[in-house]
Motif scaffolding. Sequence first.
Motif, PDB file in Angstrom:
ATOM      1  N   GLN A 153       0.842  -1.201   0.000  1.00  8.99           N
ATOM      2  CA  GLN A 153       0.000   0.000   0.000  1.00  8.99           C
ATOM      3  C   GLN A 153       0.873   1.245   0.000  1.00  8.99           C
ATOM      4  O   GLN A 153       0.637   2.188  -0.741  1.00  8.99           O
ATOM      5  N   PHE A 154       1.911   1.222   0.835  1.00  7.76           N
ATOM      6  CA  PHE A 154       2.811   2.375   0.929  1.00  7.76           C
ATOM      7  C   PHE A 154       3.476   2.653  -0.416  1.00  7.76           C
ATOM      8  O   PHE A 154       3.636   3.802  -0.818  1.00  7.76           O
ATOM      9  N   ARG A 155       3.844   1.594  -1.104  1.00 12.06           N
ATOM     10  CA  ARG A 155       4.518   1.748  -2.412  1.00 12.06           C
ATOM     11  C   ARG A 155       3.529   1.820  -3.569  1.00 12.06           C
ATOM     12  O   ARG A 155       3.948   1.905  -4.723  1.00 12.06           O
ATOM     13  N   ASN A 156       2.240   1.746  -3.267  1.00 13.70           N
ATOM     14  CA  ASN A 156       1.199   1.713  -4.305  1.00 13.70           C
ATOM     15  C   ASN A 156       1.521   0.663  -5.377  1.00 13.70           C
ATOM     16  O   ASN A 156       1.359   0.918  -6.577  1.00 13.70           O
ATOM     17  N   PHE A 157       1.995  -0.504  -4.932  1.00 17.27           N
ATOM     18  CA  PHE A 157       2.321  -1.609  -5.841  1.00 17.27           C
ATOM     19  C   PHE A 157       3.325  -1.190  -6.922  1.00 17.27           C
ATOM     20  O   PHE A 157       3.283  -1.684  -8.045  1.00 17.27           O
ATOM     21  N   ALA A 158       4.189  -0.238  -6.571  1.00 19.22           N
ATOM     22  CA  ALA A 158       5.187   0.298  -7.525  1.00 19.22           C
ATOM     23  C   ALA A 158       4.537   0.984  -8.721  1.00 19.22           C
ATOM     24  O   ALA A 158       5.138   1.090  -9.779  1.00 19.22           O
ATOM     25  N   MET A 159       3.284   1.420  -8.535  1.00 17.00           N
ATOM     26  CA  MET A 159       2.625   2.168  -9.613  1.00 17.00           C
ATOM     27  C   MET A 159       2.720   3.660  -9.284  1.00 17.00           C
ATOM     28  O   MET A 159       1.991   4.178  -8.426  1.00 17.00           O
ATOM     29  N   ALA A 160       3.641   4.321  -9.959  1.00 16.07           N
ATOM     30  CA  ALA A 160       3.909   5.718  -9.634  1.00 16.07           C
ATOM     31  C   ALA A 160       2.795   6.629 -10.129  1.00 16.07           C
ATOM     32  O   ALA A 160       2.182   6.395 -11.162  1.00 16.07           O
ATOM     33  N   LYS A 161       2.558   7.676  -9.355  1.00 18.27           N
ATOM     34  CA  LYS A 161       1.615   8.735  -9.723  1.00 18.27           C
ATOM     35  C   LYS A 161       2.417   9.851 -10.397  1.00 18.27           C
ATOM     36  O   LYS A 161       3.648   9.792 -10.435  1.00 18.27           O
ATOM     37  N   PRO A 162       1.735  10.867 -10.895  1.00 19.49           N
ATOM     38  CA  PRO A 162       2.486  11.941 -11.580  1.00 19.49           C
ATOM     39  C   PRO A 162       3.631  12.481 -10.729  1.00 19.49           C
ATOM     40  O   PRO A 162       4.732  12.722 -11.242  1.00 19.49           O
ATOM     41  N   GLU A 163       3.402  12.619  -9.447  1.00 20.86           N
ATOM     42  CA  GLU A 163       4.443  13.202  -8.582  1.00 20.86           C
ATOM     43  C   GLU A 163       5.687  12.311  -8.519  1.00 20.86           C
ATOM     44  O   GLU A 163       6.783  12.803  -8.285  1.00 20.86           O
ATOM     45  N   GLY A 164       5.513  11.005  -8.747  1.00 24.08           N
ATOM     46  CA  GLY A 164       6.671  10.109  -8.794  1.00 24.08           C
ATOM     47  C   GLY A 164       7.553  10.424  -9.995  1.00 24.08           C
ATOM     48  O   GLY A 164       8.773  10.524  -9.891  1.00 24.08           O
ATOM     49  N   TYR A 165       6.906  10.569 -11.159  1.00 23.50           N
ATOM     50  CA  TYR A 165       7.676  10.882 -12.369  1.00 23.50           C
ATOM     51  C   TYR A 165       8.264  12.289 -12.281  1.00 23.50           C
ATOM     52  O   TYR A 165       9.354  12.541 -12.788  1.00 23.50           O
ATOM     53  N   ARG A 166       7.539  13.185 -11.617  1.00 24.76           N
ATOM     54  CA  ARG A 166       8.059  14.567 -11.495  1.00 24.76           C
ATOM     55  C   ARG A 166       9.237  14.608 -10.520  1.00 24.76           C
ATOM     56  O   ARG A 166      10.155  15.414 -10.679  1.00 24.76           O
ATOM     57  N   LYS A 167       9.208  13.729  -9.532  1.00 28.71           N
ATOM     58  CA  LYS A 167      10.393  13.614  -8.666  1.00 28.71           C
ATOM     59  C   LYS A 167      11.560  13.072  -9.483  1.00 28.71           C
ATOM     60  O   LYS A 167      12.682  13.563  -9.379  1.00 28.71           O
ATOM     61  N   ALA A 168      11.294  12.080 -10.312  1.00 28.07           N
ATOM     62  CA  ALA A 168      12.350  11.510 -11.165  1.00 28.07           C
ATOM     63  C   ALA A 168      12.956  12.603 -12.043  1.00 28.07           C
ATOM     64  O   ALA A 168      14.176  12.716 -12.164  1.00 28.07           O
ATOM     65  N   ILE A 169      12.100  13.439 -12.618  1.00 24.34           N
ATOM     66  CA  ILE A 169      12.583  14.537 -13.467  1.00 24.34           C
ATOM     67  C   ILE A 169      13.502  15.458 -12.662  1.00 24.34           C
ATOM     68  O   ILE A 169      14.568  15.863 -13.123  1.00 24.34           O
ATOM     69  N   ARG A 170      13.091  15.756 -11.448  1.00 24.83           N
ATOM     70  CA  ARG A 170      13.894  16.633 -10.585  1.00 24.83           C
ATOM     71  C   ARG A 170      15.269  16.008 -10.330  1.00 24.83           C
ATOM     72  O   ARG A 170      16.291  16.688 -10.398  1.00 24.83           O
ATOM     73  N   LEU A 171      15.294  14.714 -10.085  1.00 26.36           N
ATOM     74  CA  LEU A 171      16.574  14.041  -9.823  1.00 26.36           C
ATOM     75  C   LEU A 171      17.415  13.949 -11.096  1.00 26.36           C
ATOM     76  O   LEU A 171      18.638  14.074 -11.046  1.00 26.36           O
ATOM     77  N   PHE A 172      16.757  13.735 -12.239  1.00 30.96           N
ATOM     78  CA  PHE A 172      17.501  13.706 -13.513  1.00 30.96           C
ATOM     79  C   PHE A 172      18.169  15.064 -13.748  1.00 30.96           C
ATOM     80  O   PHE A 172      19.321  15.150 -14.158  1.00 30.96           O
ATOM     81  N   GLU A 173      17.414  16.127 -13.490  1.00 34.21           N
ATOM     82  CA  GLU A 173      17.963  17.482 -13.684  1.00 34.21           C
ATOM     83  C   GLU A 173      19.148  17.726 -12.757  1.00 34.21           C
ATOM     84  O   GLU A 173      20.154  18.319 -13.145  1.00 34.21           O
ATOM     85  N   MET A 174      19.004  17.250 -11.522  1.00 31.81           N
ATOM     86  CA  MET A 174      20.081  17.422 -10.557  1.00 31.81           C
ATOM     87  C   MET A 174      21.325  16.660 -11.008  1.00 31.81           C
ATOM     88  O   MET A 174      22.450  17.160 -10.924  1.00 31.81           O
ATOM     89  N   ALA A 175      21.116  15.463 -11.519  1.00 35.25           N
ATOM     90  CA  ALA A 175      22.236  14.651 -12.015  1.00 35.25           C
ATOM     91  C   ALA A 175      22.958  15.394 -13.132  1.00 35.25           C
ATOM     92  O   ALA A 175      24.191  15.442 -13.182  1.00 35.25           O
TER      93      ALA A 175
END
Lengths: 270, 326
Positions: free
Chosen positions: B129-151
């Motif tokens: 439940q905490f991981r939502n079955f590894a099904m990311a919501k928009p905010e998950g992908y937007r966090k990924a974008i933020r980390l990609f930019e930081m990288a």
Amino acid sequence: MRLGKAPRAEETGAFVQCQNCRKTLFRKEFEEALLVCPSCGHHHRLSGMGRIDATFDPDSFHEIDRELSSLDPLEFPEYREKLEGAMKKTGMNDPIVSGTAQLEGILVSVAVSDFSFMGGSMGSVAGEKITRTLERAASGGMPAIIFCATGGARMQEGLLSLMQMAKTTAAVQRCREAGVPFICIFTDPTMAGVLASYASVADVIIAEPKALVGFAGARVSKQAQVVKAPDDFQTAEFVLKSGMIDRIVPRREMRSTLARLVRMLGGGMT
Amino acid sequence: MAKSWKEWERPLLELEDLLAKARAALKTAEPEEMAQAEQKIADFERRRDNVVEVLYSRLGPWEKVLVARAEPRPYALDYIAAMFTDFIELDGDRRFGADHAIVGGPAMLSGRGVMVVGQQKGRNIQERQFRNFAMAKPEGYRKAIRLFEMADRFKLPVITLVDTPAADPGVESESRGISEAIAASIMKMFELRVPIVSVVIGEGGSGGAIGIAAGNRVLMQEHAVYSVIPPEGCAAILWRMPEKGAQAAAALKLTAQSAHEFGLIHEILPEPFGGAHRDPAAAAAIVKDGIERHLADLSKLSESELREDRYGFYRKMGRFNEVSRV
């Protein structure tokens, strides 16, 4: 005009019936309204060529990549038959019709999707044609205009279809680098793998009224929901309200809206 | 058709259970029973190896789906713990909320800083439940974008670990733009001037997977799967029978072997005998070695060459005719 399949009733007769309000309409009047019901405003689906005729300057369209056609790389059950049927029905190789056209005299790189060809699904051919359309825009300094009408990625080409999402999205990035505007129009329906790739990263996104727009099939989405879906869920109106698109533009105003946009956004281009 | 990895591995799990009991018995065995107990263990081990051999040599597409989904299979955070000497998880999309289906942050890989982004499943109900079955919501992908930019900003190579059944299909995700979030994340990956290595470690579930998988190099574990649609969904569409998942899995050609044949991934990473879940440490060592080899390769490329390399890899994907059929 090649507006495509009118609603079912009396295909060749003087009358047609609106698929939404069921009202009997004069065919001539209905076609002059670009398949929009004069009574209820329902936007019926246009064929690929019908869309081009309805949008761009008369006789300005030059088709490119028409010859690209599908293989059956996975030897997927019933794929060959479905393709044969679709090709026979539409006389096309793929849902995407692409090339160049003029919009009030401005040269643009265009692609339109025809939903009647396997639900406008994106496999290797559609992905390639969209990519080439965007690349032509980038290298030729032309604005890109793409009309979507699709259920999403084509299941029958498996992972090859999924990868078209990355390929087409990368091509949008090329347009950005080249400084050419990309305008995407969501027509009924614009779904899943296409919505979650090149379509959603356009500079300007316009939808036709009441078009179905969504990521997951409504059934999946409603099963998965914790929150009750609003009545207008997965419609153009819903995604506009959610901040996901720029505007809803009725079909009769599409041509002039696009022309004004490319004139202004393409201002830096010669 | 087995419906879960447990059902499919049952003979093996039973033997492993007997083996565990025999090993426990050895600890409390009287000296005169030792030889016999050891013999018993050796016997179970031999039998277990035979069963692993038999089961894993017959791993069809559907069995791979089951193994890729198996709860004991190492998840992103397991690999992160095993492969990196340091990792600090960073969270939040700075726009709407926190998403726990996607994890990420800077990590140390053999003495150098990298940015890792992965999809994380859960092993029990609370975790799932905490991981939502590894099904990311928009905010998950937007966090990924933020980390990609930081990288990109700090010149850190990016490593993504792909393991999701799909992106979250719910009403909230739709209204916050799940499609835009996935598309923007894919596009961001094409903008990066640092090397990206993506590894499919379990389920590569359609748009949800490609949202963080557009690397310069894409590797897949031997028993991982990667598909445009879940086999059950495909079966429901094709035959109106979701239970025909096995046939659909075969039709979809969702295995690493097929993906490699079609030129959609660079390398298949072998898994330990009996799958990654039988020896997570060994599995992680193989994945780490794969990542390091490809990073070493990519380190020879300039920033613009890295982007061209990435574009070129995806640009050639697709199989079609240049001759009209109508």
